[in-house]
Design an enzyme around this catalytic site. Sequence first.
Site, PDB file in Angstrom:
ATOM      1  N   GLY A  37     -14.864 -31.059  27.054  1.00 22.53           N
ATOM      2  CA  GLY A  37     -14.322 -31.203  26.011  1.00 22.53           C
ATOM      3  C   GLY A  37     -14.467 -32.981  25.597  1.00 22.53           C
ATOM      4  O   GLY A  37     -14.862 -33.749  26.343  1.00 22.53           O
ATOM      5  N   ARG A  98     -19.819 -25.843  26.676  1.00 26.88           N
ATOM      6  CA  ARG A  98     -19.630 -25.463  27.785  1.00 26.88           C
ATOM      7  C   ARG A  98     -20.517 -24.395  28.242  1.00 26.88           C
ATOM      8  O   ARG A  98     -21.056 -23.691  27.347  1.00 26.88           O
ATOM      9  CB  ARG A  98     -18.203 -24.785  28.174  1.00 26.88           C
ATOM     10  N   ASP A 129     -13.953 -33.169  35.188  1.00 27.12           N
ATOM     11  CA  ASP A 129     -14.219 -32.757  36.476  1.00 27.12           C
ATOM     12  C   ASP A 129     -14.998 -31.394  36.617  1.00 27.12           C
ATOM     13  O   ASP A 129     -16.135 -31.365  37.410  1.00 27.12           O
ATOM     14  CB  ASP A 129     -12.783 -32.357  37.343  1.00 27.12           C
ATOM     15  N   THR A 152     -12.486 -37.951  29.504  1.00 27.20           N
ATOM     16  CA  THR A 152     -11.459 -36.922  29.487  1.00 27.20           C
ATOM     17  C   THR A 152     -10.326 -37.360  28.927  1.00 27.20           C
ATOM     18  O   THR A 152      -9.549 -38.565  29.735  1.00 27.20           O
ATOM     19  CB  THR A 152     -11.610 -35.951  30.436  1.00 27.20           C
ATOM     20  N   ASP A 154      -7.241 -36.282  29.351  1.00 35.45           N
ATOM     21  CA  ASP A 154      -6.183 -35.765  30.577  1.00 35.45           C
ATOM     22  C   ASP A 154      -5.959 -37.087  31.469  1.00 35.45           C
ATOM     23  O   ASP A 154      -4.882 -36.893  32.083  1.00 35.45           O
ATOM     24  CB  ASP A 154      -6.553 -34.589  31.181  1.00 35.45           C
ATOM     25  N   ASP A 156      -7.126 -37.415  34.405  1.00 35.00           N
ATOM     26  CA  ASP A 156      -6.691 -36.617  35.874  1.00 35.00           C
ATOM     27  C   ASP A 156      -7.914 -36.789  36.954  1.00 35.00           C
ATOM     28  O   ASP A 156      -7.776 -35.965  37.805  1.00 35.00           O
ATOM     29  CB  ASP A 156      -6.440 -35.162  35.418  1.00 35.00           C
ATOM     30  N   ARG A 198      -3.591 -29.863  30.722  1.00 35.81           N
ATOM     31  CA  ARG A 198      -3.494 -28.559  31.582  1.00 35.81           C
ATOM     32  C   ARG A 198      -2.718 -28.880  32.952  1.00 35.81           C
ATOM     33  O   ARG A 198      -2.211 -28.045  33.492  1.00 35.81           O
ATOM     34  CB  ARG A 198      -4.882 -28.020  31.570  1.00 35.81           C
TER      35      ARG A 198
END
Length: 347
Positions: A37, A98, A129, A152, A154, A156, A198
Amino acid sequence: MSELPPADLPQPADLPHAEPHPNSAGIKRLAVLTSGGDAPGMNAAIRAVVRTATHHGIEVVGVRRGFSGLHRGDLRMIGPRDVANTIQRGGTVLLTARSKTWRTPEGRASGAAHLREWGVDGLIVIGGDGSFHGGYYLQQEHGIPIVGIPGTIDNDLYGTDHTIGYFTAVETALGAVDKLRDTGASHERIFVIEVMGRHAGHIALEVAVAGGAEEVFIPEDPKPVDGVVQIVKDSVAKGKASSIIIVAEGYPGGAQGVASAIEAGTGLETRVSILGHIQRGGSPVSSDRVLASRLGEAAVYALMDGVGGVMVGRVNGEVVHTPLHETWERRKDVSRDLYRCAMTLSI
């Protein structure tokens, strides 16, 4: 006539840029790609990689469309002028994709062959990741040094306080929340707003505090949704005509599940707004540009130092190296202090 600077001030020869970073690994050419992403600030990271490498006499190969482009040989030389006027742009000028093929040993072998054909001594991977998994196995199977840059929204990844794109995503989501609060107050409605995340609630939690939300639901704390019914009832009893509820997309049931529970339990009109991919776009805020610039430089220095199989991150203001596998194996929790703050201030 200008005066001489005081003797205790740094002189030109003492400044950091006066001494080039040693290239103990003898890197002559490196490659860079963006994968997974997109995130605001990826272009700033690409720019930093290209210009840091060029400053030290290292050539740069740009890989288009991530690992998908790498196994197909979509590579080209890029220089400082190719990344001019990109630091303020969202998305990624190298494009991203992807790739199912890259998950196979054959796909990775094809990519490694293309890197060897181009004389590449190391690869910098900008992504999350999933991208780091791809880089990790490439190094394990083919010995090509890999350095990851955390890109990213996120936030995370273990090994960095913040990931590139996170700050901008929060600001984008917050701007939407502020606008929805205006219309919610006008119509005396409850808005349940879903933000990205997510597996992580970092965006949701920060937006909830900054946006003055009445409740927030995150994957790290899958509390029963029934509790929000009483929160809304209490808010109405206190005279609140509207409420804002923030939900991370990874919370079980998502925003729609929360909204359904509120309507069933209170009978009040509820609206759902899923912000989605709008959070990935837009011009990166200054914090993302600075973070991306520092980490892009650090990634080149890591390869020059002979370091591979790591992600460069920033912890407490300092650049650190974390083994790639730890970035996904070790869990990065949300700030529990911020979570408590959100609950305290929601009265």
